[in-house]
Scaffold this active site. Sequence first.
Site, PDB file in Angstrom:
ATOM      1  N   GLY A 104      30.616 -28.619   1.929  1.00 61.17           N
ATOM      2  CA  GLY A 104      29.258 -28.087   1.950  1.00 61.17           C
ATOM      3  C   GLY A 104      28.222 -29.100   1.486  1.00 61.17           C
ATOM      4  N   GLY A 137      23.390 -28.378  -0.499  1.00 58.06           N
ATOM      5  CA  GLY A 137      23.966 -29.638  -0.028  1.00 58.06           C
ATOM      6  C   GLY A 137      23.818 -30.786  -1.013  1.00 58.06           C
ATOM      7  N   ARG A 187      32.849 -40.959  -3.329  1.00 59.94           N
ATOM      8  CA  ARG A 187      34.222 -40.783  -3.787  1.00 59.94           C
ATOM      9  C   ARG A 187      35.181 -41.527  -2.863  1.00 59.94           C
ATOM     10  NH1 ARG A 187      34.901 -34.365  -4.918  1.00 59.94           N
ATOM     11  NH2 ARG A 187      34.703 -34.118  -2.664  1.00 59.94           N
ATOM     12  N   ASP A 267      40.996 -24.551  -2.925  1.00 57.71           N
ATOM     13  CA  ASP A 267      40.212 -25.570  -2.208  1.00 57.71           C
ATOM     14  C   ASP A 267      39.959 -26.796  -3.084  1.00 57.71           C
ATOM     15  OD1 ASP A 267      38.573 -23.456  -3.500  1.00 57.71           O
ATOM     16  OD2 ASP A 267      36.932 -24.819  -3.073  1.00 57.71           O
ATOM     17  N   ASN A 268      40.369 -26.717  -4.346  1.00 55.97           N
ATOM     18  CA  ASN A 268      40.227 -27.869  -5.231  1.00 55.97           C
ATOM     19  C   ASN A 268      41.585 -28.476  -5.570  1.00 55.97           C
ATOM     20  OD1 ASN A 268      37.468 -27.541  -5.238  1.00 55.97           O
ATOM     21  ND2 ASN A 268      37.423 -26.384  -7.152  1.00 55.97           N
ATOM     22  N   ASP A 277      37.717 -32.863  -7.348  1.00 56.03           N
ATOM     23  CA  ASP A 277      36.597 -31.958  -7.610  1.00 56.03           C
ATOM     24  C   ASP A 277      36.329 -31.758  -9.094  1.00 56.03           C
ATOM     25  OD1 ASP A 277      36.216 -31.845  -4.950  1.00 56.03           O
ATOM     26  OD2 ASP A 277      36.209 -29.674  -4.786  1.00 56.03           O
TER      27      ASP A 277
END
Length: 503
Positions: A104, A137, A187, A267-268, A277
């Site tokens: 996102g 965002g 990253r 999702d992490n 994350d």
Amino acid sequence: MQAPQAAPEAVAATGEPTLPWRHSLAGLGPAFYTELEPTPLPSPYLVSANRPLARALGLDPQWIASPQGVNAFTGNSRLLGTRPLASVYSGHQFGVWAGQLGDGRAILLGELDSAEGPQELQLKGSGLTPYSRMGDGRAVLRSSIREYLCSEAMHALGIPTTRSLVVTGSDQSVRREEIESAAVVTRVAPSFIRFGHFEHFFAAGRHVELRKLADYVVDRFYPECRGTEPFAGNAYAALLARVGERTAALVAQWQAVGFCHGVMNTDNMSILGLTIDYGPFQFLDGFDPAHICNHSDETGRYAFNRQPNVAFWNLFCLAQALMPLIEDQDLALAALEPYKTIFPRELERRMRDKLGISGIGEGEAPADRELIETILQLMAKERVDYPIFWRRLSRFVAGEPAETVRDLFLERESFDAWLRQYEARLPADRGAAASAMLATNPKYVLRNHLAELAIRQAKLEDFSGVETLLGLVQSPFEEHPAHEDMAGFPPDWAHHIEISCSS
Ligand code: AMP
Ligand code: MG
């Protein structure tokens, strides 16, 4: 794999290096991502550049710090040969199916070679994507600095992690609990694929894409899964087992060093077993097994001592997502088993290392376990400072008086009893044990208050605190006499720092 494409709007910035960008993930096809441009930020400036990592990627640190480099890593100009995209994933958040999430606020540029193999570079905070949902965002300066410093701290501690190359900032304001300023952190990782990428295609019933994704991950990162044993040639069961092994080893390292992740949603969770994350994470100060570092985590789902179980729960979600490929439930369950033995074994090994009693006869395991349990219980009871205890114990083994460790405890008798047992257990060569301990138990840890002080300074456009802290956490086992104060106890105000999911 598709050839790198230079988009028509890509313009070579002055002095821009020609880099051999590649785009393996893009080769999976548009079901997995959306190609898009980052959204520029006004008047970007450099916060910090990670020179050693830049060099490892074939990037000139001086160029990164130049106005052209800052523009490129803020997403304001397109680096030639990059192919920006945001990937789609889903996931379970706080134990509940959250549906589609996705990058996102992260945009992948492509991958560059390094001595450790190809590395993807991703801008985090570079503007809206089709997966931004209600978000803006953006990432704020505060959390970008925290991610930058912590990923480098973890790397220096030998803990698998995504890395950070550079942080840039802008005066553009971003609304969180208060108005903050925008930043972008670049990253770096071999892959940013999460458990949630698999859950996404499973939940949508898109088994062709699910297989494509699994084959991509196996071929690139787990080629050994194509072997025949021990999963009867089922590469997807083998993949689940290998991810379980890596996750077990990772979480054992977190527990040993006292790292609380804070948002272990599926999702992490990295498919490569990397720490990923960085949000409301925290290194423990006083030892509290039930510590909750995430102010938004009201039930303590992600409390420090729950991390090992949560990781297993997350692996179960991954297993479910892989079921259409594994096809055999018994095989999937068998593939989840290694986690249960590897996690305790790895944790015990790490704790023995911390005590300087590694590599001693296995027959002593029960006594060692008791030694570990007893000291952790004593520390928990009195909330003894976790990093300071281990560092002082190391120095005691190196020959310093026991008082420095003893002074950390109010219940002296219990501590003395433990210390007698411990000394009896130490190897004859205490010098070697001490050296090993001093290279295992860090002196410099990225405590919340240290990050907070550097961030306060950075908000005033003074980035010297970030640089100092970066240097300390990049060599955490060394003595830095000029910064003795940063290895001390946290101040009282540190207990009142509240870090939430808002970043
Ligand atoms: P996190 O809790 O940071 O792991 O984020 C969960 C999901 O929310 C991911 O899909 C993120 O990309 C997305 N997200 C978090 N913050 C933002 C933001 N400020 N703007 C857009 N998406 C975001
Ligand atoms: Mg996330």
